[in-house]
Motif scaffolding. Structure first.
Motif, mmCIF file in Angstrom:
data_model
loop_
_atom_site.group_PDB
_atom_site.id
_atom_site.type_symbol
_atom_site.label_atom_id
_atom_site.label_comp_id
_atom_site.label_asym_id
_atom_site.label_seq_id
_atom_site.Cartn_x
_atom_site.Cartn_y
_atom_site.Cartn_z
ATOM 1 N N PRO A 196 55.681 74.906 41.576
ATOM 2 C CA PRO A 196 56.818 75.506 40.865
ATOM 3 C C PRO A 196 58.035 75.786 41.731
ATOM 4 O O PRO A 196 59.165 75.798 41.228
ATOM 5 C CB PRO A 196 56.227 76.807 40.297
ATOM 6 C CG PRO A 196 54.988 77.064 41.086
ATOM 7 C CD PRO A 196 54.461 75.717 41.453
ATOM 8 N N TRP A 197 57.826 76.012 43.026
ATOM 9 C CA TRP A 197 58.964 76.268 43.910
ATOM 10 C C TRP A 197 59.604 74.973 44.416
ATOM 11 O O TRP A 197 60.665 75.012 45.043
ATOM 12 C CB TRP A 197 58.527 77.136 45.091
ATOM 13 C CG TRP A 197 57.390 76.541 45.880
ATOM 14 C CD1 TRP A 197 57.470 75.632 46.892
ATOM 15 C CD2 TRP A 197 55.994 76.806 45.695
ATOM 16 N NE1 TRP A 197 56.217 75.316 47.356
ATOM 17 C CE2 TRP A 197 55.284 76.021 46.644
ATOM 18 C CE3 TRP A 197 55.272 77.633 44.839
ATOM 19 C CZ2 TRP A 197 53.897 76.047 46.746
ATOM 20 C CZ3 TRP A 197 53.893 77.654 44.949
ATOM 21 C CH2 TRP A 197 53.220 76.874 45.891
ATOM 22 N N GLN A 198 58.986 73.842 44.152
ATOM 23 C CA GLN A 198 59.530 72.571 44.636
ATOM 24 C C GLN A 198 60.485 71.940 43.627
ATOM 25 O O GLN A 198 61.599 71.555 43.959
ATOM 26 C CB GLN A 198 58.390 71.602 44.957
ATOM 27 C CG GLN A 198 57.551 72.038 46.143
ATOM 28 C CD GLN A 198 56.339 71.150 46.367
ATOM 29 O OE1 GLN A 198 55.727 70.651 45.423
ATOM 30 N NE2 GLN A 198 55.981 70.942 47.626
ATOM 31 N N ARG A 199 60.026 71.771 42.391
ATOM 32 C CA ARG A 199 60.877 71.259 41.310
ATOM 33 C C ARG A 199 60.344 71.810 39.991
ATOM 34 O O ARG A 199 59.187 71.593 39.637
ATOM 35 C CB ARG A 199 60.871 69.735 41.272
ATOM 36 C CG ARG A 199 61.930 69.158 40.321
ATOM 37 C CD ARG A 199 61.595 67.724 39.907
ATOM 38 N NE ARG A 199 61.544 66.826 41.038
ATOM 39 C CZ ARG A 199 62.550 66.047 41.442
ATOM 40 N NH1 ARG A 199 63.697 66.084 40.800
ATOM 41 N NH2 ARG A 199 62.392 65.230 42.478
ATOM 42 N N SER A 200 61.181 72.527 39.276
ATOM 43 C CA SER A 200 60.785 73.122 38.002
ATOM 44 C C SER A 200 62.021 73.367 37.158
ATOM 45 O O SER A 200 63.155 73.151 37.610
ATOM 46 C CB SER A 200 60.006 74.427 38.234
ATOM 47 O OG SER A 200 60.719 75.306 39.085
ATOM 48 N N ALA A 201 61.815 73.813 35.932
ATOM 49 C CA ALA A 201 62.923 74.057 35.011
ATOM 50 C C ALA A 201 62.642 75.307 34.194
ATOM 51 O O ALA A 201 61.484 75.686 33.983
ATOM 52 C CB ALA A 201 63.119 72.853 34.086
ATOM 53 N N VAL A 229 64.655 70.981 43.105
ATOM 54 C CA VAL A 229 65.111 72.372 43.054
ATOM 55 C C VAL A 229 64.137 73.174 42.199
ATOM 56 O O VAL A 229 63.769 72.753 41.103
ATOM 57 C CB VAL A 229 66.537 72.466 42.459
ATOM 58 C CG1 VAL A 229 66.937 73.917 42.241
ATOM 59 C CG2 VAL A 229 67.537 71.766 43.368
ATOM 60 N N GLY A 230 63.722 74.312 42.700
ATOM 61 C CA GLY A 230 62.872 75.216 41.939
ATOM 62 C C GLY A 230 63.717 76.143 41.086
ATOM 63 O O GLY A 230 64.733 76.674 41.543
ATOM 64 N N VAL A 231 63.309 76.332 39.828
ATOM 65 C CA VAL A 231 64.013 77.221 38.898
ATOM 66 C C VAL A 231 62.957 78.064 38.195
ATOM 67 O O VAL A 231 62.001 77.514 37.630
ATOM 68 C CB VAL A 231 64.820 76.424 37.849
ATOM 69 C CG1 VAL A 231 65.628 77.370 36.969
ATOM 70 C CG2 VAL A 231 65.728 75.399 38.508
ATOM 71 N N GLY A 232 63.105 79.384 38.213
ATOM 72 C CA GLY A 232 62.081 80.223 37.596
ATOM 73 C C GLY A 232 62.459 81.680 37.522
ATOM 74 O O GLY A 232 63.628 82.048 37.645
ATOM 75 N N PHE A 233 61.473 82.534 37.275
ATOM 76 C CA PHE A 233 61.619 83.987 37.192
ATOM 77 C C PHE A 233 62.700 84.417 36.188
ATOM 78 O O PHE A 233 63.594 85.202 36.528
ATOM 79 C CB PHE A 233 61.921 84.579 38.571
ATOM 80 C CG PHE A 233 60.865 84.333 39.601
ATOM 81 C CD1 PHE A 233 59.714 85.098 39.634
ATOM 82 C CD2 PHE A 233 61.011 83.317 40.543
ATOM 83 C CE1 PHE A 233 58.723 84.860 40.581
ATOM 84 C CE2 PHE A 233 60.032 83.073 41.499
ATOM 85 C CZ PHE A 233 58.878 83.851 41.514
#
Length: 657
Positions: A196-201, A229-233
């Motif tokens: 999830p920290w490598q590539r996410s949406a 790019v990681g995207v989260g939280f």
């Protein structure tokens, strides 16, 4: 009382394994009821078989009785096992995997999900208007093989015990979050081979309910598809504005999204070279919280030099104001009101605790606070003042490629030092798990167990560790088993050359990925000379076997980037870096500690390296922990592991002989 002298390693210490397991618990999360503003916490109790209990923090009362365990194994690492809304607690029960509801006053829990299904649930969000609808991550183990496990985002109808799938097709989901008016839902998703920290949406949908029929529409995808790019939280400030975190700048920083304009933008005036969250191995993490929705004031945590720092964000000025904070490790942040926060935290002198932080003055350049310990992981500290070794952060390596480490020197108020002034202390070098994790500088009793007996302890945040920006994480891409072992060996050798530790009595140890690093460095013909013993706690010995459906779904493709390709693409690299294939090079005695029920690093990994070493007539010892998984949670297991590790080193180094 006059201080004594004695050889390092044999100092008498009151920090015993018995003292630690009998009087300590594990604090893992804080739960906030957004309606009543009442808060709860989760505590793991080694003395009760390691079960997790939800506790009304201020009333000091368990929410449920002894037969329940608020634990989830979604993605195996779990996290986010419970939530609370309008006086009702929802939690995943370990024993059957179902979700239960219980009135916070203490009634008997009632199942709200279907019976007889091989499902796991985690990371819950209750709809603010239709309170019987709860969004959750579902993990389907109908076919219980890593490649066949299915993850979905569902809505649980707690009245009918039925499920509605609202997102599927991606490999993983996390953090479903309803907006305060219930008109939108945001969540994170990602796919193999990325973590999830490598590539996410992050996706944002309009959410509507009619006669219990759920409808999602107008999807907005927040991602950088042209880059990793990681995207989260995601967290909603109000019905209009969503905040999320992304490392598009090279560091994990906050962004904002407007539901009406459907536009996203940086929250800060300019990026800050600090990570506002660690890599998410577990669900339910809360690294920031909204203090005042009307003023859009947010309390953020960030990592600076391996330690947590706090900031108050002013929406109009787009500025961060530092917040007075005596803690170095802050997690699970929940805002009770505009001036009061509750979170789990550690300082360098105080163990994990549930903390209430009160903002007292915002008029100064530095927000001042007071704090109160509401619940400590160790209620009484029967240890003398001055026995806790303080962390000494170190920057090693080169200016262009630094390596971060934390040194803890021998510390015990009863001893002034060794009998022989020329003696240097034996040292435990610790390689953390992950590998995309970090050591942390908050008080951890395992370290103090050794330092209070005259040992040095060195944590190495080797290349690939989280908390130091994306570039540092990416240094391990294609180099796992190369860069990490070089960093650990170099850190140990640097301290020995400085005369701070005894090179002849230095051991390396680590759990999981740290166990792999331990095994790999002991197999390396040149680097192994930095260590004279080692302990692998549930460590990986055979990368090939692990890649070929030998681990759980969440990390099944983790090694693609760490090793530099799949096992089918570069089988020779997997074979070359697998310690089991290099066991003939091991010259140092090795201790293996392994749980019998480990689904992340299966027991055959320890068995394989043990067999190879014995075939070479090397020195290897193994202890199996019946019923334990990836990490030990029962009091008897924790005690046995700690005492066995210390005994092993003392025998190998002839300490006290």
């Amino acid at each position: 009382m006059a201080q004594k002298t004695a050889p390092y390693g044999i100092w008498s210490s009151p920090i015993t394994a018995d003292a630690l397991v009998q009087s300590s618990i594990t604090l893992s999360d804080v739960l906030l009821d957004p309606v009543t503003r009442k808060f709860y916490h989760l505590e793991g109790r080694p003395s009760e078989g390691g079960r997790a209990v939800i506790v009304d923090t201020l009333a000091k009362k368990d929410v449920f009785g002894g037969g329940w365990d608020a634990t989830t194994k979604v993605y195996e690492y779990g996290g986010g096992p419970a939530t609370v809304f309008d006086g009702i607690v929802y939690f995943s029960n370990k024993h059957d995997g179902r979700v239960y509801s219980v009135a916070a006053a203490g009634a008997e829990p009632k199942a709200v999900t279907p019976d007889g299904k091989p499902y796991r649930y985690a990371d819950f969000s209750v709809h603010p208007a239709h309170k019987h609808l709860v969004a959750a991550i579902l993990e389907d183990h109908t076919i219980d093989k890593p490649e066949s496990v299915v993850n979905k985002l569902v809505v649980i109808n707690t009245k009918t015990r039925s499920l509605t799938t609202i997102a599927s097709g991606a490999d993983f989901y996390a953090a479903p979050r309803f907006s305060p008016d219930g008109a939108h839902i945001a969540y994170q998703e990602w796919n193999h081979p990325d973590m999830p920290w490598q590539r996410s949406a992050v996706h944002v949908f309009a959410f509507s309910v009619e006669d219990d029929k759920v409808t999602l529409k107008n999807d907005k995808r927040l991602a950088w598809d042209d880059r990793e790019v990681g995207v989260g939280f995601p967290v909603w400030i109000d019905a209009e504005n969503l905040v999320f975190l992304t490392d598009e700048s090279g560091y994990v920083n906050p962004w904002t999204y407007s539901a009406s304009s459907r536009q996203a933008a940086r929250l800060l005036a300019s990026p800050l070279n600090e990570d506002f969250a660690q890599p998410a191995f577990r669900l339910g993490w809360s690294p920031y919280a909204v203090l005042d929705a009307e003023k859009k004031t947010i309390l953020f945590s960030a990592l600076k030099g391996g330690r947590s720092v706090l900031y108050s964000f002013d929406w109009e000025a787009k500025a961060l104001v530092p917040v007075d904070n005596p803690f170095v490790d802050v997690n699970a942040i929940r805002a009770i009101d505009a001036k009061t926060l509750v979170f789990e935290a550690k300082s360098t002198r105080e163990p994990s605790a549930i903390i209430k932080l009160t903002i007292t003055d915002t008029s100064t350049p530095y927000v001042t606070t007071t704090y109160e310990v509401l619940k400590s992981s160790m209620e009484s500290l029967p240890f003398p003042d001055g026995i806790i070794s303080q962390p000494e952060p170190l920057t090693l390596g080169t200016k262009s490629e630094p390596v971060y480490a934390i040194l803890y020197l021998p510390t015990n108020p009863e001893y002034s030092g060794p009998s022989d002034p020329a003696e240097k202390p034996p040292c435990v070098v610790n390689s953390h798990g992950g590998p995309t994790s970090m050591a942390g500088q908050g008080l951890q009793w395992t370290k103090q167990y050794f330092t209070s007996r005259g040992w040095a302890w060195l944590d190495v945040d080797y290349s690939g560790s989280g908390g130091y920006g994306r570039k540092y994480i990416d240094r391990l891409n294609g180099a796992w088993g190369v860069a990490d072992i070089a960093d650990c060996a170099a850190a140990s050798q640097a301290l020995a050359e400085q005369g701070r530790i005894d090179a002849a009595r230095t051991t390396i140890r680590g759990g999981s990925a740290g166990g792999f690093t331990t095994l790999a460095v002991l197999c390396h013909p040149a680097l192994q000379r930095a260590f004279t013993a080692g302990t692998s706690l549930y460590g990986i010995s055979d990368l090939t076997r692990l890649a070929q459906a030998g681990t759980h779904k969440f990390e099944a493709r983790y090694m693609d980037k760490l090793i530099g390709g799949t096992v089918e693409q570069i089988p020779e690299v997997y074979a070359k870096r697998s310690p089991v294939n290099n066991a003939q090079n091991i010259r140092s005695p090795l201790l293996l500690l392994q749980g019998t029920e480990d689904k992340v690093v299966p027991p055959e990994q320890a068995a394989a390296i043990e067999k190879k070493i014995k075939e070479q007539r090397g020195h290897v010892e193994k202890i199996m922990f019946e019923g334990e998984g990836h990490g030990f949670v029962r009091a008897d297991s924790i005690k046995l592991a700690l005492e066995s590790e210390r005994d092993f080193y003392e025998r190998m180094f002839h300490i006290g002989a």
